[in-house]
Design an enzyme around this catalytic site. Structure first.
Site, PDB file in Angstrom:
ATOM      1  N   SER A 188      12.137  -4.645  -7.747  1.00  0.00           N
ATOM      2  CA  SER A 188      11.952  -5.532  -6.585  1.00  0.00           C
ATOM      3  C   SER A 188      12.913  -4.649  -5.558  1.00  0.00           C
ATOM      4  CB  SER A 188      11.968  -6.928  -6.496  1.00  0.00           C
ATOM      5  OG  SER A 188      11.645  -7.352  -5.202  1.00  0.00           O
ATOM      6  N   GLN A 230      16.256 -10.931  -3.271  1.00  0.00           N
ATOM      7  CA  GLN A 230      16.016 -10.003  -3.901  1.00  0.00           C
ATOM      8  C   GLN A 230      16.751  -9.577  -5.349  1.00  0.00           C
ATOM      9  OE1 GLN A 230      12.536  -8.595  -3.497  1.00  0.00           O
ATOM     10  NE2 GLN A 230      12.788 -10.615  -2.460  1.00  0.00           N
ATOM     11  N   HIS A 250      16.190 -11.099  -8.914  1.00  0.00           N
ATOM     12  CA  HIS A 250      15.058 -10.535  -9.483  1.00  0.00           C
ATOM     13  C   HIS A 250      15.464  -9.845 -10.583  1.00  0.00           C
ATOM     14  CE1 HIS A 250      11.003 -11.537  -7.880  1.00  0.00           C
ATOM     15  NE2 HIS A 250      11.480 -11.364  -6.939  1.00  0.00           N
ATOM     16  N   GLU A 271       9.891  -1.910  -0.358  1.00  0.00           N
ATOM     17  CA  GLU A 271       8.661  -2.607  -0.567  1.00  0.00           C
ATOM     18  C   GLU A 271       8.736  -3.882   0.256  1.00  0.00           C
ATOM     19  OE1 GLU A 271       7.724  -5.572  -4.654  1.00  0.00           O
ATOM     20  OE2 GLU A 271       9.800  -4.985  -4.121  1.00  0.00           O
ATOM     21  N   HIS A 272       9.817  -4.568   0.653  1.00  0.00           N
ATOM     22  CA  HIS A 272       9.791  -5.553   1.594  1.00  0.00           C
ATOM     23  C   HIS A 272      10.556  -5.158   2.931  1.00  0.00           C
ATOM     24  CE1 HIS A 272       9.206  -7.700  -2.321  1.00  0.00           C
ATOM     25  NE2 HIS A 272       8.188  -8.143  -1.693  1.00  0.00           N
ATOM     26  N   ASP A 293       5.834 -13.718  -1.093  1.00  0.00           N
ATOM     27  CA  ASP A 293       5.925 -14.051  -2.399  1.00  0.00           C
ATOM     28  C   ASP A 293       5.163 -15.124  -2.755  1.00  0.00           C
ATOM     29  OD1 ASP A 293       7.485 -12.059  -3.398  1.00  0.00           O
ATOM     30  OD2 ASP A 293       9.249 -13.152  -3.820  1.00  0.00           O
ATOM     31  N   GLU A 350     -19.539  30.920  -3.075  1.00  0.00           N
ATOM     32  CA  GLU A 350     -18.479  30.289  -3.735  1.00  0.00           C
ATOM     33  C   GLU A 350     -18.822  31.162  -5.121  1.00  0.00           C
ATOM     34  OE1 GLU A 350     -16.628  26.083  -2.566  1.00  0.00           O
ATOM     35  OE2 GLU A 350     -18.464  26.167  -4.003  1.00  0.00           O
ATOM     36  N   HIS A 357     -26.417  27.109  -8.874  1.00  0.00           N
ATOM     37  CA  HIS A 357     -26.508  26.085  -7.738  1.00  0.00           C
ATOM     38  C   HIS A 357     -27.408  26.757  -6.773  1.00  0.00           C
ATOM     39  CE1 HIS A 357     -22.733  24.461  -9.631  1.00  0.00           C
ATOM     40  NE2 HIS A 357     -22.773  23.391  -8.744  1.00  0.00           N
TER      41      HIS A 357
END
Length: 425
Positions: free
Chosen positions: A229, A251, A254, A321-322, A355, A409, A414
């Site tokens: 985190s 944080q 964690h 992340e935050h 959270d 191509e 095709h």
């Protein structure tokens, strides 16, 4: 750190990424063995890695174990409230199929279809991550996923947290396995005689889980390769230091490799915040204090910058992340944000409310992946299938385009697939 340049920040981030990449070979061996040997390999790793010597015959949590889970009545009511809040937010993310008819009669569209099966990894250890289960399961259910599998490591008594089991019961999830680590990810990806494979694996975990998800990606889908985190807090000194310190530690507790960064324009914050952080740190429970101390030592940093524009330049470089914006008039600065997993505005909006279920998901990109990816959402549990029907009129009008493009191509077959239909006009 005063007025760091971009190179200083990138060196710190590079050090952090290197710190979690040293066990890839061991993870590769675990995943490959489970893929090739199924239950035999799984049995070996269950004995080797789980706290309790579980066997494949007892991997699946029974209905009785779910019913016997005992939690506070208040917990049940709280979870039900959070589920409704999460549903309210995630329902707005639902995407609809669309179809339309062109002016020349062709029928085109896109079907939004739920994945058939999803595996949710719920971390274990000394804390119970029932919130992660909620964050992963609710959008999957809204998407319409038919089979939702949960796996989480058992404790030293071979039991699953009653809080996790009660959340499963509230959500109606019944396929729950007692296993964690890289072997759990490999089992979900490739299946064994005991566990059927899934189409996608979501949910954060430790470094073994993260590297295992990286390894199986392509054989199954994953949400992201999430690391420890991280939080960045931009503050101008208008918010009490106690708030900033508390969020910094939220944080740090964690993981030893979690990253907490404060970026401030205030000399007072820069000089006094470390003392406030240390004071709050001393009052944490022993295990959380130990983890937070290591995290701060490794990746805790306070940065002084000359103005908020520079603060957001650094924040965007970190791509956290935050991201908390603890400044006067925080909405004025939302447009400065280019890279972040989730943004929290104002002094009452601590990351903790995210959270624990105010609405947006807490499974978020880390390790700078917020530069190109987003938090977990309903669309992560669906796939889009294109639908095409070409009318005779549309084919007659445009067949030359497709035939010529194929030949330009170099794909003659095709072109002939178009031409053979031209001959029937």
């Amino acid at each position: 750190m005063k007025n760091p340049n971009d190179s200083d920040i990138l060196r710190l981030l590079e050090k952090r990424m290197k710190s979690v990449s040293e066990i890839e070979k061991e993870v590769e061996e675990i995943v490959q063995k489970v893929k090739m040997e199924g239950d035999n390999a799984l049995s070996e790793f269950l004995r080797k890695f789980e706290k309790y010597p579980i066997t494949v015959d007892h991997l699946l949590v029974t209905d009785e174990e779910i019913k016997e889970a005992r939690v506070e009545k208040e917990f049940i009511e709280t979870v039900k409230t959070v589920v409704e809040d999460l549903k309210t937010f995630h329902m707005r993310q639902k995407e609809n199929s669309f179809f339309f008819t062109t002016s020349n009669g062709s029928f085109l569209g896109e079907m939004v279809v739920p994945l058939n099966s999803v595996g949710i990894y719920v971390p274990g250890g000394k804390v119970s991550y029932f919130s992660t289960l909620l964050m992963c399961a609710v959008p999957a259910m809204i998407a319409g996923v038919e089979r939702i599998v949960v796996t989480t490591p058992p404790n030293e008594n071979g039991k699953i947290s009653p809080y996790i089991l009660k959340v499963c019961e509230i959500l109606g999830l019944k396929e729950i396995y007692k296993m964690g680590g890289a072997h759990a990810i490999a089992t979900l990806a490739y299946g064994t005689n005991t566990v059927k494979p899934v189409d996608k694996i979501v949910g954060p975990g430790g470094i073994f889980v993260t590297l295992a998800k990286k390894r199986v990606f392509g054989d199954v889908g994953i949400d992201s390769i999430a690391g420890p985190s991280e939080i960045a807090i931009v503050t101008d000194g208008s918010v009490p230091l106690d708030f900033v310190a508390a969020d910094f530690l939220s944080q740090a507790e964690h993981d030893e490799s979690a990253m907490s960064v404060v970026i401030t324009t205030s000399l007072e914050v820069f000089e006094k915040l470390p003392e406030v952080i240390n004071k709050q740190l001393l009052s944490l429970p022993v295990e959380r204090k130990k983890t937070a101390e290591a995290s701060i030592q490794n990746f805790g940093i306070v940065i002084l910058v000359e103005n908020l524009k520079r603060a957001f330049q650094i924040s965007n470089l970190i791509a956290p992340e935050h991201l908390e914006i603890l400044v006067e008039n925080p909405f004025e600065y939302l447009g400065y944000v280019k890279n972040a997993g989730s943004v929290f505005l104002g002094k009452y909006t601590c990351e903790s409310v995210g959270d624990y279920g105010i609405g947006p998901n807490h499974v978020l990109p880390t390790f700078r992946s917020a530069r190109f990816s987003s938090g977990l959402r309903v669309s992560d549990f669906t796939k889009k299938i294109f639908v095409t029907h070409v009318s005779k009129e549309a084919f007659e009008e445009k067949w030359r385009i497709y035939s010529k493009m194929a030949r330009w191509e170099g794909f003659e077959a095709h072109a002939r697939a178009v031409d053979v239909r031209r001959d029937m006009l």
